[in-house]
Design an enzyme around this catalytic site. Structure first.
Site: not given
Lengths: 270, 270
Positions: A95-97, A121, B99
């Site tokens: 999710a790359k939050r 993530t 991303d």
């Protein structure tokens, strides 16, 4: 899931493969489109066919969000299916939050509690108080971007702050954060030579490695420089496995691809 | 929405206020909890009471994701309500996404097409190819984190690469990206003195400024150093406005708080 359980699973399956569930309706077999929930139907088939060959699945949340409410429902069904049927699997919400403290807590709740993923993530740009809220969850893991596998990684991540590149600074700094034992790191496989340097900073941490396959990384090199005493690697492959075929045999063909990688991986596990 | 339309709205309303819709079920008036969708009911009341005093609303996606499918549905209803009833409003999905290329495209589709927001916030760590996919959407805006208002901003953002802090490097580098005219930047208000430096790099870009109020920033200072020819500022307030009261009069009290800020802002608009 504890790290110990993850390592035990790796030893048992002789695999440290993570399969990325980046599901695009334009790429899945067309016969699935008549299903009520094509994305979940696709994921279920892939999971049933490959779960014994991998230790982890990683849905990238972008692919689900792009379909709105329906997509979020497919994500929910996928993680519930995994947790009910294959509880030994290490699940990653890619999710790359990252946000300020109280907001990061909301994200942590979304992925660790509501969806019950084992890990998520996160992006490091906002620093300590944007990541620490994730680290307070027991037996949950926070996988922070360090060195990514895309071209843009060279824009900022490899720029030097004093004598060290930003990504090394990120790794080093994060070790001092509270509950840092719950951290893992994303390290792209397109730059295998960097693993030596990274292992000097985080000798035992698990590294999630995208970019083997579609993005050009090489399994042998990554293992040579990246393996730790406890293996310490999760190698991700998405498109190379899940889109191996778009016929009726898609799940079978995906399993063949996964098996091929697992057969290479077993040589690196003592 | 075009930047020109945003500026026209600012001039008309004599306001550059953005209201953050960070809705927490523990903080909204308890009488709303019996509604079918308490989050949407809260947002609708706040929006109806304040839309003439602000130019933008910014739901932070974390607060919606934390409630799973239900939360995502509330977010969808909120943005649809805004687009249908107040199309002049500049909408911001505060999502801090980012991303690799094809995945960023999926995020862009999620927020620009599926949800039809005017803009989305993104994180810069993964560089050019993680942000450019967002910039290709016509009349949509990408608001990139530069200098945030939290303590962790000092972990990496203010560290020096050669002679320039990372956040300046981020600002400078992004100017060379394709369709960079669609970029805006997040700049925290807790460090008003930085605005002078930032305006040297991006003299005309819109800056989204959180941290006035709850996080301690000061409107006067931000205006003194941050205003551009076209105003170029969106000042966000979330908790200070939306949680002004938790009684039946919550929307009315929120409007009073918003009016107070708008009355200060009008002095800065020629």
């Amino acid at each position: 899931m504890t790290t110990k359980e993850l390592v035990a699973q790796i030893q048992k399956k002789k695999s440290f493969l993570c399969i990325g569930l980046d599901v695009d309706l334009d790429k899945i077999p067309s016969h699935l489109l008549k299903e009520e929930d094509p994305i979940f139907a696709f994921n279920k088939a892939i999971i049933d066919a490959t779960h014994h060959l991998c230790v982890s699945y990683k849905p990238n949340t972008a692919f689900y969000e792009a379909y709105g409410l329906k997509g979020w429902k497919s994500l929910e069904k996928t993680i519930h299916y995994l947790n009910e049927n294959y509880p030994e699997i290490f699940t990653i919400a890619d999710a790359k939050r990252g946000d300020i403290g109280n907001t990061s807590t909301m994200y942590a709740k979304a992925f660790f509690e509501d969806l019950a993923f084992d890990s998520v993530t996160v992006a490091p740009y906002m620093g300590k108080d944007s990541v620490e809220p994730f680290l307070t969850f027991k037996d949950k893991h926070t996988i922070m971007l360090a060195l990514t596998s895309n071209e843009g990684a060279f824009d900022f991540q490899t720029k030097k702050i004093d004598d060290n590149e930003l990504y090394k600074h990120v790794l080093e700094t994060s070790k001092s954060w509270k509950n840092s034992e719950n951290l893992m790191y994303v390290v792209g496989a397109t730059k295998a030579e960097y693993f030596t340097e990274i292992r000097k900073i985080v000798p035992n941490s698990f590294l999630l490695v995208p970019g083997v396959g579609a993005q050009g990384g090489n399994l042998q090199d990554v293992c040579k420089y990246g393996l730790s005493e406890n293996v310490g690697l999760l190698i991700n492959s998405s498109r190379g496995i899940i889109y191996a075929s778009n016929g009726n045999d898609f799940a079978e063909k995906a399993a063949k691809k996964a098996l091929k990688i697992q057969q290479q991986m077993k040589n690196y596990i003592k």
